[in-house]
Design an enzyme around this catalytic site. Structure first.
Site, PDB file in Angstrom:
ATOM      1  N   GLU A  88      10.105 -32.216  24.021  1.00  0.00           N
ATOM      2  CA  GLU A  88      11.414 -32.758  24.392  1.00  0.00           C
ATOM      3  C   GLU A  88      11.250 -33.858  25.444  1.00  0.00           C
ATOM      4  O   GLU A  88      10.522 -33.683  26.420  1.00  0.00           O
ATOM      5  CB  GLU A  88      12.284 -31.623  24.952  1.00  0.00           C
ATOM      6  N   LYS A 122      20.449 -33.531  19.775  1.00  0.00           N
ATOM      7  CA  LYS A 122      20.713 -32.144  20.167  1.00  0.00           C
ATOM      8  C   LYS A 122      22.207 -31.847  20.098  1.00  0.00           C
ATOM      9  O   LYS A 122      23.039 -32.581  20.635  1.00  0.00           O
ATOM     10  CB  LYS A 122      20.186 -31.901  21.587  1.00  0.00           C
ATOM     11  N   CYS A 146      14.939 -27.689  22.953  1.00  0.00           N
ATOM     12  CA  CYS A 146      15.071 -26.838  24.143  1.00  0.00           C
ATOM     13  C   CYS A 146      15.731 -25.508  23.784  1.00  0.00           C
ATOM     14  O   CYS A 146      15.285 -24.815  22.882  1.00  0.00           O
ATOM     15  CB  CYS A 146      15.842 -27.582  25.234  1.00  0.00           C
TER      16      CYS A 146
END
Length: 536
Positions: A292, A356, A406
Site C-alpha cells: 500500500e 480503496k 489495508c
C-alpha cells in the site's frame, strides 16, 4: 436440610472471573499470546460470573471483561495516534479507552441477554453461540464497521479446524468456539451446588440431554466437514494452474515515508529488492506486488513515475502491482484523492487501477468533518480520501486479481464480491508500520487467512513493514516475512475459480442465527407472561 449456598456470591469473585476471561482471550489473540486453544475456554469464567445475576449486573460484568480485553488488544491505537498521528499521549489514551468501551458494549449486551434468557429457563446452548454471531455481525456493520479480531481469527494457524468457513464464513468458526465454551460451562454446572429456586431435576435433565446431543452433533458435523473439504480442496489445488508471484517488503519507516527527500531512495529500495526476487524466480512472467502506498508520490505529477515505468518495468518486461496515492479532477474542477492500487503491464502502461472502497474513519477521512472539533492538522496529516467505486478484477496474464487495500481484508464481503466477479487471486496490500511493534500486524494477517478459505482463493500479502506472505486456498500460510526487515518472498500460487457456498449465498448463517435469537426471545417473553410455568 439446608440448601447449599451458591458459589461466587460476592461481587469481587465475579469480577475476578470476568477478568480471567479477559486474560484468557488476550492470551489466545494473534501476536499477543497465540495460545489458540484458550479461545475455546475463554468465555467460561464470564459465564460462571454472570450465572444467577440480573441482566443489569450481568451487563456490568460483561463490560468489565470486554473493556480489559479490548484495551490490551487495541493498544496499538496509542502507537498509531500518538507516535505517528502526533496526538498528545492523553488524547491517544482517551481514544483507546473510548474505542475499547464501545467494543466492550457488545460483551455487555451478550452477558445481559444470556442472563435474561437463563432467568426464563432458555437453554444456554441455544442462546449464547447464536447471539454472539449476531453481535459480531452488527459490530462489523454499525458506524462503518470495525470487526477487528472476531473470535474465529484466533484459529488462523489451525487450518484443520476452520475449513467450515467456506460454508458459513468465519462466523461459523466463531459459533463453534462459543458453542464449546457454553458446553463446558454446562458441564461445570454438574459439579456446582444448585441454588434455591432452581428448576426441577427432571426438567433440567431433559433439557440438558437434548441440547448436549444437538451440540455434540453440530461439533461432529463441523469436524467431518473440515476433513472432507481439506481433502477435496487439496486435490483441486494440486492440479490448478499457477502464477509466479513475488511480494516485496520495503520496510520504509513510517516517520520518513512521506519525506520528499526519501522518494527516490524508496523507489531504489523497492526496485533493488524486486531485481533480487526476479533473479530468484528466473521467470520473466512473475507478478511483482508492492505494498500500500509504496510509491510516496502522485504518479500523474512525479517524474519518478516515468522513470519507474521506463527504466524498470518496460526494461525488464514485467508486471507490477503497486500501491500509490492517486488523484483525479472532476468536470467541475474538484480534486478527489484516492488510496489506490495500480497495475502496470510489461510496456510500462497502466493496465488497471483499483481505488480503496472502505476507508479508515479518522485515518483516511473525517466523518462529519464540519461538526467534529478535532484538530485540523490531524486530518491534513493523514489525508482525506474519497472512497472508490466497485470495479471488475484486474487482468494480469492468466489471473484476475481482486485487491484488498489495508484493513479491507477484515471485511469478508469485499473479498466475497471479488470472487463473485470472477477474481482468481486475492492481493492484500497494506502499510502496517502504523501499528509499530505490537500484536496488530499478526492480528491483521489472521483476517487474510479466512478471506482465502471463504473464497477458496490464493492470497498474496505485501506489507511495508510486515507481515508479508502467502496464503493458499486451504488457509495455510505457506510463507511469512519477519517484521521490520526489508525482504521479498516468491511463490507459485494456484489459481482457483470455484464459487463456494459462502461466496454464492453470503452471510446466510448470520440470518439463521438471528432467526434463532428472535425465536428464543419470543419463547422467553411467552414464558414471562405465563409466570407460573415450570420451564419444561
Amino acid at each position: 436440610m439446608t440448601t447449599p449456598a451458591p458459589l461466587f456470591r460476592h461481587n469481587r469473585s465475579r469480577v475476578a472471573l470476568a477478568l480471567v476471561s479477559s486474560l484468557l482471550l488476550v492470551l489466545a489473540a494473534p501476536g499477543l499470546g497465540d495460545l489458540w486453544p484458550l479461545a475455546w475456554i475463554g468465555l467460561v469464567p464470564l459465564l460462571l460470573a454472570i450465572r444467577s445475576r440480573s441482566p443489569v449486573r450481568a451487563a456490568g460484568l460483561g463490560f468489565v471483561a470486554g473493556l480489559l480485553y479490548y484495551i490490551v488488544l487495541l493498544s496499538w491505537v496509542v502507537i498509531a495516534l500518538g507516535r505517528y498521528g502526533n496526538l498528545p499521549w492523553w488524547l491517544s489514551l482517551a481514544a483507546l479507552f473510548l474505542l475499547a468501551a464501545y467494543m466492550a458494549g457488545y460483551f455487555a449486551v451478550f452477558a445481559a441477554i444470556v442472563a435474561w434468557g437463563q432467568r426464563r429457563n432458555l437453554p444456554l446452548l441455544w442462546i449464547g453461540p447464536w447471539l454472539w454471531v449476531v453481535l459480531d455481525f452488527l459490530r462489523g456493520r454499525l458506524f462503518s464497521g470495525f470487526p477487528w479480531q472476531d473470535l474465529a481469527y484466533t484459529q488462523y494457524r489451525v487450518p484443520g479446524l476452520i475449513q467450515v468457513a467456506d460454508l458459513t464464513g468465519h462466523y461459523g468458526v466463531t459459533f463453534l468456539i462459543v458453542l464449546v465454551n457454553c458446553l463446558i460451562f454446562q458441564l461445570f454446572l454438574v459439579f456446582l451446588p444448585r441454588s434455591a429456586g432452581a428448576e426441577s431435576a427432571a426438567c433440567r435433565s431433559m433439557r440438558n440431554q437434548a441440547t448436549l446431543v444437538a451440540a455434540v452433533a453440530l461439533l461432529a458435523g463441523a469436524l467431518f466437514y473440515n476433513g472432507l473439504r481439506s481433502a477435496q480442496v487439496a486435490a483441486v489445488v494440486a492440479t490448478a494452474p499457477t502464477l509466479e508471484v513475488a511480494v516485496v517488503q520495503g520496510n520504509i519507516p513510517q516517520e520518513r515515508k512521506w519525506n520528499p527527500l526519501m522518494q527516490r531512495r524508496t523507489l531504489e529500495i523497492y526496485t533493488d529488492l524486486s531485481q533480487q526476487a526476479l533473479a530468484e524466480t528466473g521467470n520473466p512472467d512473475t507478478l511483482l506486488i508492492w505494498p500500500e502506498t509504496a510509491l510516496p508520490f502522485y504518479p500523474r505529477t512525479s517524474p519518478l513515475f516515468g522513470e519507474l515505468c521506463r527504466d524498470f518495468v518496460k526494461r525488464n518486461q514485467l508486471w507490477l502491482l503497486t500501491g500509490t496515492p492517486y488523484f483525479q479532477t472532476s468536470a467541475t474542477g474538484e480534486v478527489h484523492y484516492f488510496n489506490s492500487s495500480l497495475l502496470l503491464d510489461p510496456q510500462g502502461k497502466s493496465s488497471g487501477r483499483y481505488d480503496k472502497q472502505h476507508l479508515v474513519p479518522f485515518g483516511e477521512y473525517m466523518p462529519l468533518r464540519r461538526y467534529l472539533p478535532l484538530p485540523r492538522a490531524l486530518v491534513e496529516s493523514v489525508g482525506d480520501f474519497t472512497p472508490g467505486a466497485a470495479r471488475p478484477p484486474l487482468s494480469c496474464q492468466k489471473a484476475r486479481i481482486g485487491v484488498l487495500i489495508c484493513f479491507e481484508s477484515i471485511f469478508p464481503e469485499l473479498a466475497r464480491a471479488w470472487a463473485r466477479q470472477g477474481a482468481t487471486l486475492l492481493v492484500n496490500q497494506t502499510n502496517d508500520a502504523w501499528y509499530g511493534r505490537s500484536g496488530a500486524p499478526w492480528q491483521h494477517l489472521s483476517n487474510a487467512v479466512f478471506r482465502a478459505i471463504e473464497t477458496r482463493r490464493s492470497l498474496a500479502r505485501a506489507a511495508n513493514t510486515g507481515v508479508s506472505g502467502f496464503v493458499d486456498p486451504l488457509g495455510r500460510l505457506t510463507a511469512t516475512s519477519p517484521l521490520f526487515e526489508p525482504c521479498y518472498l516468491t511463490a507459485a500460487l494456484p489459481l482457483l475459480d470455484e464459487k463456494t457456498f459462502y461466496v454464492r449465498h453470503g452471510p446466510w448463517f448470520v440470518w439463521l442465527c438471528a432467526g434463532v435469537v428472535l425465536l428464543g426471545a419470543g419463547t422467553g417473553f411467552a414464558r414471562h407472561r405465563r409466570d407460573g410455568s415450570n420451564g419444561c
